[in-house]
Scaffold this active site. Structure first.
Site, mmCIF file in Angstrom:
data_model
loop_
_atom_site.group_PDB
_atom_site.id
_atom_site.type_symbol
_atom_site.label_atom_id
_atom_site.label_comp_id
_atom_site.label_asym_id
_atom_site.label_seq_id
_atom_site.Cartn_x
_atom_site.Cartn_y
_atom_site.Cartn_z
ATOM 1 N N THR A 13 -3.706 -63.917 -1.277
ATOM 2 C CA THR A 13 -4.605 -62.840 -1.708
ATOM 3 C C THR A 13 -4.220 -62.318 -3.091
ATOM 4 O O THR A 13 -5.054 -62.219 -3.992
ATOM 5 C CB THR A 13 -4.526 -61.671 -0.692
ATOM 6 N N LYS A 205 8.880 -50.289 1.745
ATOM 7 C CA LYS A 205 8.400 -49.560 0.556
ATOM 8 C C LYS A 205 9.122 -48.224 0.416
ATOM 9 O O LYS A 205 9.489 -47.822 -0.689
ATOM 10 C CB LYS A 205 6.886 -49.359 0.661
#
Ligand code: HSE
Length: 331
Positions: A13, A205
């Site tokens: 992607t 993250k």
């Protein structure tokens, strides 16, 4: 105009998004940065796969690690995964003295200290804006825009897939699995979506934001992690009845003694709170700072175009000679 040669590993992607963005915005990039990026080598798991762009056969490499041996000025790693080929490629790139662009939060979270050491020793840069919150330039905000501040608290929505699932379940009164399949089809989810729904992608993250905010190195082991797998439509409807929503929230904080806590968990938020307004694939981060006050930023946290935007911004930073040390902190 300068020409910078790029080798690109991973054409999923995000990799596909980077190729399209470089083509679509070539004129704008040339005007703004006086540079053209030439992709001179690529590697992907399935070279035979039908793609939405043409790359000449001669530029394909069977082994991504061989990209480092090409004439490329910079290597872009978009393979993903904390270890394996992605990590081999990152290590070889840095040890060869070439700069690295990566969106690989799992690798940075696990091997951040080693990568930082190789980057320092070889005086080569690591660019990683796309690793946290997709197109939202939160790493730039933290490391550059807020570099004169101490930070006490970082809190946010860092996973587009989970936020998309929770928002869509509620809005369309649909079941979890059904909406997860849709998030996968839209290219938001990880190759293994359990990373998203069990909270680990958010934890990767968060560990990076914590390291940048508090001048430490990423540390996953201390993070309490709960995902959204167990949430049902009736949980979400109950929250609405009580005047709020449930969101997967990541937060880290530093107390006055210097102790840092990190946690990822679904939380009930009052509908009036800013994070409760963040819907769909959007991510958002609140940062409490010593001098600039509270900062709130939001943007698309996943998907081809948004994430490619961050990768290409890193390439432009490299071209313009901008960049800051990847990590300078201590455990
Ligand atoms: N699976 C990730 C997400 C992709 O949904 O946020 C972007 O890191």
């Amino acid at each position: 105009m300068r020409r910078i040669t790029v080798a690109l590993a991973g054409l999923g992607t995000v990799g596909s998004g980077v190729i399209h963005l470089l083509q679509d915005q070539a004129d704008l990039i040339a005007r703004r940065a006086d540079v053209a990026f030439d992709i001179i080598a690529v590697a992907a798991r399935d070279p035979k796969k039908q793609r939405s762009f043409n790359i000449p056969q001669a530029l394909w490499f069977a082994d991504a690690r061989d990209l480092v041996d090409t004439q490329a000025d910079i290597i872009v790693e978009l393979i993903g995964g904390a270890d394996g080929i992605a990590f081999d490629l990152a290590r070889k790139t840095l040890l060869s003295g070439k700069p690295l662009v990566t969106a690989n939060k799992a690798m940075l979270a696990k091997h951040g200290s080693d990568l930082a050491m190789w980057s320092r020793k070889g005086n080569v840069q690591i660019f990683c804006e796309a690793s946290v919150a997709g197109g939202l330039p939160v790493i730039k905000v933290l490391r550059e825009g807020l570099s004169a501040n101490s930070v006490t608290h970082v809190r946010g929505i860092l996973n587009g897939t989970c936020n998309y699932i929770l928002t869509t379940m509620m809005r369309e009164q649909r079941q979890f699995d059904d909406v997860l399949a849709e998030a996968q089809a839209k290219g938001y989810a990880e190759a293994d979506p359990s990373f998203d729904i069990d909270g680990w992608d958010t934890a990767h993250k968060l560990s990076l934001l914590t390291a940048f905010a508090f001048d430490t190195v990423p540390q996953l082991s201390g993070i309490g992690v709960k995902g959204i797998r167990h949430l049902t439509l009736s949980d979400l409807n109950d929250a609405k009845q009580k005047g709020g929503v449930i969101k997967l929230i990541a937060q880290s904080a530093k107390d006055p003694h210097g102790n840092i806590t990190q946690i990822v968990e679904p939380l009930f938020l009052d509908s009036a709170s800013p994070l409760a307004q963040i819907d769909g694939v959007l991510n958002a981060v609140e940062i409490n700072t010593s001098h600039a006050g509270p900062i709130f930023i939001q943007g698309r946290g996943a998907g081809a175009q948004a994430t490619a935007s961050a990768v290409v911004a890193d390439l432009i930073d490299f071209a313009m000679g901008r960049g800051v040390p990847f990590l300078k902190g201590r455990p």
